[in-house]
Design a protein around this motif. Structure first.
Motif, PDB file in Angstrom:
ATOM      1  N   LEU A 220       0.825  -1.209   0.000  1.00  0.00           N
ATOM      2  CA  LEU A 220       0.000   0.000   0.000  1.00  0.00           C
ATOM      3  C   LEU A 220       0.858   1.257   0.000  1.00  0.00           C
ATOM      4  O   LEU A 220       0.547   2.242  -0.690  1.00  0.00           O
ATOM      5  N   LEU A 221       1.937   1.239   0.765  1.00  0.00           N
ATOM      6  CA  LEU A 221       2.831   2.398   0.772  1.00  0.00           C
ATOM      7  C   LEU A 221       3.526   2.566  -0.576  1.00  0.00           C
ATOM      8  O   LEU A 221       3.759   3.700  -1.030  1.00  0.00           O
ATOM      9  N   ALA A 222       3.860   1.456  -1.226  1.00  0.00           N
ATOM     10  CA  ALA A 222       4.455   1.540  -2.566  1.00  0.00           C
ATOM     11  C   ALA A 222       3.483   2.185  -3.541  1.00  0.00           C
ATOM     12  O   ALA A 222       3.880   2.982  -4.397  1.00  0.00           O
ATOM     13  N   ALA A 223       2.187   1.850  -3.410  1.00  0.00           N
ATOM     14  CA  ALA A 223       1.182   2.498  -4.255  1.00  0.00           C
ATOM     15  C   ALA A 223       1.126   3.995  -3.964  1.00  0.00           C
ATOM     16  O   ALA A 223       1.038   4.818  -4.885  1.00  0.00           O
ATOM     17  N   ALA A 224       1.193   4.360  -2.678  1.00  0.00           N
ATOM     18  CA  ALA A 224       1.165   5.771  -2.310  1.00  0.00           C
ATOM     19  C   ALA A 224       2.368   6.524  -2.866  1.00  0.00           C
ATOM     20  O   ALA A 224       2.271   7.709  -3.200  1.00  0.00           O
ATOM     21  N   LEU A 225       3.493   5.836  -2.970  1.00  0.00           N
ATOM     22  CA  LEU A 225       4.734   6.459  -3.450  1.00  0.00           C
ATOM     23  C   LEU A 225       4.881   6.392  -4.968  1.00  0.00           C
ATOM     24  O   LEU A 225       5.865   6.886  -5.512  1.00  0.00           O
ATOM     25  N   GLY A 226       3.927   5.760  -5.655  1.00  0.00           N
ATOM     26  CA  GLY A 226       3.968   5.692  -7.107  1.00  0.00           C
ATOM     27  C   GLY A 226       4.967   4.699  -7.653  1.00  0.00           C
ATOM     28  O   GLY A 226       5.511   4.895  -8.752  1.00  0.00           O
ATOM     29  N   CYS A 227       5.190   3.607  -6.914  1.00  0.00           N
ATOM     30  CA  CYS A 227       6.187   2.613  -7.342  1.00  0.00           C
ATOM     31  C   CYS A 227       5.580   1.569  -8.268  1.00  0.00           C
ATOM     32  O   CYS A 227       4.408   1.217  -8.164  1.00  0.00           O
ATOM     33  N   ARG A 228       6.423   1.036  -9.152  1.00  0.00           N
ATOM     34  CA  ARG A 228       5.967   0.011 -10.090  1.00  0.00           C
ATOM     35  C   ARG A 228       6.301  -1.396  -9.626  1.00  0.00           C
ATOM     36  O   ARG A 228       5.855  -2.370 -10.241  1.00  0.00           O
ATOM     37  N   SER A 229       7.092  -1.530  -8.556  1.00  0.00           N
ATOM     38  CA  SER A 229       7.441  -2.855  -8.060  1.00  0.00           C
ATOM     39  C   SER A 229       7.876  -2.747  -6.608  1.00  0.00           C
ATOM     40  O   SER A 229       8.290  -1.686  -6.145  1.00  0.00           O
TER      41      SER A 229
END
Length: 437
Positions: free
Chosen positions: A114-123
């Motif tokens: 979820l934090l990766a989604a918040a940070l705009g990460c692709r993986s």
């Protein structure tokens, strides 16, 4: 922009690991052109977390690397905002599934997703605090070397980034969704003492994670392979294969997943259950999504707290709950394997709906098989004597509770999977909170 999340969840002191993972982040930025969000999810006590904060603050600045050190209070604030934004029913229950009071290997990784989604990460690229990197010619052997280039590419295009391609024509148009390797060193599950005390009992206990009707020879092979990783041979040179990655060949301390997988299906949020974070390796394999299997294995070790009486009993409980979870997961894995590419939509992305259906279906299974597992554990541990006998005694009054919890864990997983798309969407619009530099 190739923005990725390199994640280190921890509930133990690990300053050396924090520094080493930062080195891997720097490698990914400087050598592979990535924009790296280094995410340290800290569930430690106040004193240890403060030491980690000091270590994180002293990391040398690297262009392309942003360090986020988030304690549980900050994580909880982010989750509350995302859950509120998602507008889902039972927000308190969802928060408990994402940030439970007990140890949950799946939940800590779900928070990373979820934090990766918040940070705009692709993986997301996950490492563990009880592991370290191998060293070759004076330099650390970083798995991200094999993870970054192929992830998200069509398999046909990713072939240029690997040594060997082992895929049928039907798979070459699908995206590379996973990259991983295993570990060398100590067993991934801390039951080496059982093997040292009695090899026969070790076989009986480890064999309990096979289906009840598993043929003896298949059970023997499973026991031989289980928890051993890549053995003890150190790294001497790179090799990578583009294939349908066997879940038995990768470890969660050494894995990368593309967002098209983890943004659609989460990991089981079960508490006090080892192995609860491996579900997506099975989903990727069974859905016939390509992955990269490489040989930059991480070195595994066991921390001293597991040797204490409290650590021993806590860890053995997690092992027992893992064995009980397999009644349900073997059913789900079988159904996913039979479904194969039908688990994918027309864009070659995994579909959550059939996964939820399989999970719900499994909760109706007769739990007599799990009663049998508990009986076998009781007999085996009493034979071992000492603190194993004491642990067996402690299990007796908890049998019904453990049987109920194993089934309830599956219900929780189904609920979280249904809520997951809304949570991911809300996370994208929710800042991660303080703790970045």
């Amino acid at each position: 922009m190739n923005r990725v999340c390199l994640c280190l969840p921890t509930n133990r002191a690990c300053p050396a690991t924090i520094r080493a993972v930062h080195e891997e982040a720097a490698y990914a930025a400087e050598q592979l052109g990535a924009d790296v969000e280094l995410l340290i999810l800290d569930s430690c006590d106040d004193r240890t977390r403060a030491e980690h904060a000091r270590v994180a603050a002293q990391l040398p600045p690297v262009a392309g690397v942003t360090v986020h050190h988030l304690g549980e209070e900050t994580q909880a604030g982010f989750l509350r905002r995302a859950i509120r934004r998602a507008g889902l029913p039972e927000p308190g229950r969802l928060l408990d599934l994402l940030l439970p009071a007990g140890v949950s290997y799946g939940s800590c990784t779900n928070r990373a997703f979820l934090l990766a989604a918040a940070l705009g990460c692709r993986s997301v690229h996950r490492r563990d605090s009880d592991s370290t990197y191998q060293v070759r010619h004076g330099g650390k052997v970083f798995p991200v070397h094999h993870e970054l280039p192929p992830l998200g590419l069509r398999a046909a295009d990713a072939s240029a980034h690997v040594a060997v391609t082992d895929l049928g024509p039907a798979h070459t148009g699908r995206p590379v969704s996973l990259a991983g390797a295993s570990f060398i060193g100590e067993l991934s599950v801390d039951i080496g003492e059982v093997r040292a005390l009695d090899a026969g009992i070790y076989h009986d206990v480890v064999g309990l994670w096979a289906p009840a009707g598993c043929p003896p020879e298949a059970r023997r092979r499973l026991v031989e392979e289980s928890f051993t990783g890549a053995g003890s041979t150190p790294f001497t040179g790179d090799h990578s294969t583009l294939t349908l990655v066997d879940p038995m060949r990768v470890d969660m301390c050494n894995i990368a997943l593309h967002h098209d997988v983890y943004e659609r299906v989460p990991l089981p949020p079960a508490t006090d259950t080892i192995g609860s974070d491996y579900f997506l390796t099975h989903l990727v394999h069974d859905a016939t999504l390509p992955g990269v299997l490489h040989n930059r294995h991480i070195e595994n070790f066991h921390t001293p707290e597991r040797r204490t009486d409290a650590g021993f009993h806590a860890y053995q409980t997690r092992f027992v709950k893992f064995l009980l979870s397999m009644l349900y997961f073997h059913h789900v894995y079988g159904r996913m394997a039979a479904a194969g590419a039908d688990l994918l939509d027309d864009r070659q992305h995994v579909r959550a709906e059939p996964v939820v259906a399989f999970l719900r279906e499994s909760t109706a299974l007769d739990r007599a098989e799990n009663v049998w597992r508990l009986d076998r554990i009781d007999t085996a541990y009493r034979k071992l004597g000492g603190r194993y006998r004491e642990f067996a005694e402690r299990l007796v009054p908890r049998r019904t509770e453990l049987l109920d919890r194993a089934r309830r864990d599956i219900d929780d997983f189904a609920l979280l999977t249904e809520a997951w798309p809304a949570l991911v969407g809300a996370a994208r619009d929710t800042g991660p909170g303080s703790g970045a530099r």
